[in-house]
Write a protein that holds these residues in place. Structure first.
Motif, PDB file in Angstrom:
ATOM      1  N   TRP A   1      -3.465  50.840  19.956  1.00  0.00           N
ATOM      2  CA  TRP A   1      -2.612  51.397  21.009  1.00  0.00           C
ATOM      3  C   TRP A   1      -3.413  52.364  21.872  1.00  0.00           C
ATOM      4  O   TRP A   1      -4.232  53.133  21.358  1.00  0.00           O
ATOM      5  N   PHE A   2      -3.132  52.357  23.186  1.00  0.00           N
ATOM      6  CA  PHE A   2      -3.835  53.213  24.133  1.00  0.00           C
ATOM      7  C   PHE A   2      -2.833  53.799  25.120  1.00  0.00           C
ATOM      8  O   PHE A   2      -2.012  53.072  25.688  1.00  0.00           O
ATOM      9  N   GLU A   3      -2.918  55.101  25.336  1.00  0.00           N
ATOM     10  CA  GLU A   3      -2.031  55.713  26.322  1.00  0.00           C
ATOM     11  C   GLU A   3      -2.487  55.361  27.734  1.00  0.00           C
ATOM     12  O   GLU A   3      -3.685  55.406  28.041  1.00  0.00           O
ATOM     13  N   VAL A   4      -1.531  55.011  28.592  1.00  0.00           N
ATOM     14  CA  VAL A   4      -1.842  54.684  29.987  1.00  0.00           C
ATOM     15  C   VAL A   4      -0.934  55.462  30.939  1.00  0.00           C
ATOM     16  O   VAL A   4      -0.697  55.041  32.071  1.00  0.00           O
ATOM     17  N   THR A   5      -0.419  56.617  30.483  1.00  0.00           N
ATOM     18  CA  THR A   5       0.403  57.455  31.348  1.00  0.00           C
ATOM     19  C   THR A   5      -0.406  57.916  32.554  1.00  0.00           C
ATOM     20  O   THR A   5      -1.554  58.335  32.411  1.00  0.00           O
ATOM     21  N   LEU A   6       0.199  57.847  33.730  1.00  0.00           N
ATOM     22  CA  LEU A   6      -0.459  58.269  34.965  1.00  0.00           C
ATOM     23  C   LEU A   6       0.289  59.462  35.559  1.00  0.00           C
ATOM     24  O   LEU A   6       1.520  59.493  35.553  1.00  0.00           O
ATOM     25  N   ALA A   7      -0.453  60.428  36.077  1.00  0.00           N
ATOM     26  CA  ALA A   7       0.170  61.596  36.701  1.00  0.00           C
ATOM     27  C   ALA A   7       0.643  61.291  38.116  1.00  0.00           C
ATOM     28  O   ALA A   7       1.745  61.671  38.515  1.00  0.00           O
ATOM     29  N   GLU A   8      -0.186  60.596  38.894  1.00  0.00           N
ATOM     30  CA  GLU A   8       0.126  60.333  40.297  1.00  0.00           C
ATOM     31  C   GLU A   8       0.357  58.856  40.599  1.00  0.00           C
ATOM     32  O   GLU A   8       0.820  58.511  41.677  1.00  0.00           O
ATOM     33  N   GLY A   9      -0.011  57.989  39.681  1.00  0.00           N
ATOM     34  CA  GLY A   9       0.187  56.563  39.910  1.00  0.00           C
ATOM     35  C   GLY A   9      -0.842  55.938  40.823  1.00  0.00           C
ATOM     36  O   GLY A   9      -0.557  54.943  41.498  1.00  0.00           O
ATOM     37  N   THR A  10      -2.061  56.479  40.829  1.00  0.00           N
ATOM     38  CA  THR A  10      -3.102  55.936  41.697  1.00  0.00           C
ATOM     39  C   THR A  10      -3.917  54.871  40.973  1.00  0.00           C
ATOM     40  O   THR A  10      -3.986  54.844  39.745  1.00  0.00           O
ATOM     41  N   VAL A  11      -4.563  54.018  41.765  1.00  0.00           N
ATOM     42  CA  VAL A  11      -5.435  52.996  41.191  1.00  0.00           C
ATOM     43  C   VAL A  11      -6.604  53.657  40.462  1.00  0.00           C
ATOM     44  O   VAL A  11      -7.055  53.176  39.416  1.00  0.00           O
ATOM     45  N   GLY A  12      -7.093  54.775  41.004  1.00  0.00           N
ATOM     46  CA  GLY A  12      -8.192  55.477  40.355  1.00  0.00           C
ATOM     47  C   GLY A  12      -7.830  55.955  38.961  1.00  0.00           C
ATOM     48  O   GLY A  12      -8.625  55.824  38.017  1.00  0.00           O
TER      49      GLY A  12
END
Length: 223
Positions: free
Chosen positions: A28-39
């Motif tokens: 399992w790997f966390e993929v939470t994004l703060a801003e939702g950018t491609v970067g």
């Protein structure tokens, strides 16, 4: 829109502030994004690649990276508190998980009533009666539902049939319910994935914070 549909499309909860953290099992790997950018999504994908053994991969690295990026961006659209993906050692997607806050009108429903909402999926039909239990977790009482649904129409990453485990956790420290949903469609790994989701649920930590005038569910600052 039903309350269960609100869980699929979470809205902000009158300014309540809380954070969750989860110890993720292997794969399992966390993929939470703060801003939702491609970067941001690309950085998450690179973390997944770095954890893989290149000798075991059965997909091209750029294919795996693209898959992680797309799933991270798609998950961000649902405004999760936390999102994660699970991959096999071969680099194949196995499951996705997201955690959202849910504050229904009228306060928290009883766990039995909440369990019914957990398997009321938008644009999907339950294939058979789900398995419903009420585990006592370290973070609070919960309702847990496991079942199989058939999607009414094909969606991104989706097959017609999928398995899921969904928890609603009644933390004593916050007003909102914490709803954790994991879905997958590789039925050969049903029990293995479900067991790992149960491990995540037992290790979930929920912390309350100060109320804010805007924003109901805030991710904790991971730096």
């Amino acid at each position: 829109m039903s309350e269960a549909q609100d869980m699929n499309h979470p809205e902000e909860d009158e300014g309540e502030l809380f954070a969750v953290s989860a110890g993720l099992p292997g794969g399992w790997f966390e993929v939470t994004l703060a801003e939702g950018t491609v970067g941001e999504a690309t950085a998450r994908a690179e973390q997944v690649l770095a954890a893989m053994n290149p000798l075991e991969l059965q997909v091209r690295e750029h294919t795996l990276k693209k898959d992680v990026v797309e799933r991270a961006l798609a998950a961000h659209e649902q405004n999760p508190v936390l999102s994660a993906v699970c991959y096999t050692t071969a680099g194949e997607w196995a499951a996705s998980l997201d955690i959202v806050g849910f504050a229904p009108d009228g306060g928290r429903p009883e766990p039995v009533d909440m369990a019914r909402m957990l398997y009321d999926w938008e644009d999907a039909t339950m294939v058979a009666a789900p398995e419903v239990t009420f585990p006592e977790l370290p973070s609070g009482p919960s309702a847990r539902v496991r079942g199989t649904y058939r999607k009414d129409r094909r969606r991104l990453f989706g097959r017609q049939m999928a398995e899921f485990v969904r928890y609603a956790i009644y933390s004593p420290d916050i007003r909102s319910l914490v709803v954790m949903t994991a879905t997958w469609n590789k039925f050969a790994v049903d029990d293995e994935v479900a067991a790992s989701v149960d491990v995540i649920a037992r290790g979930l930590e929920i912390e309350s914070g100060e109320t804010a005038s805007e924003g109901a569910v805030h991710r904790e600052d991971r730096g």
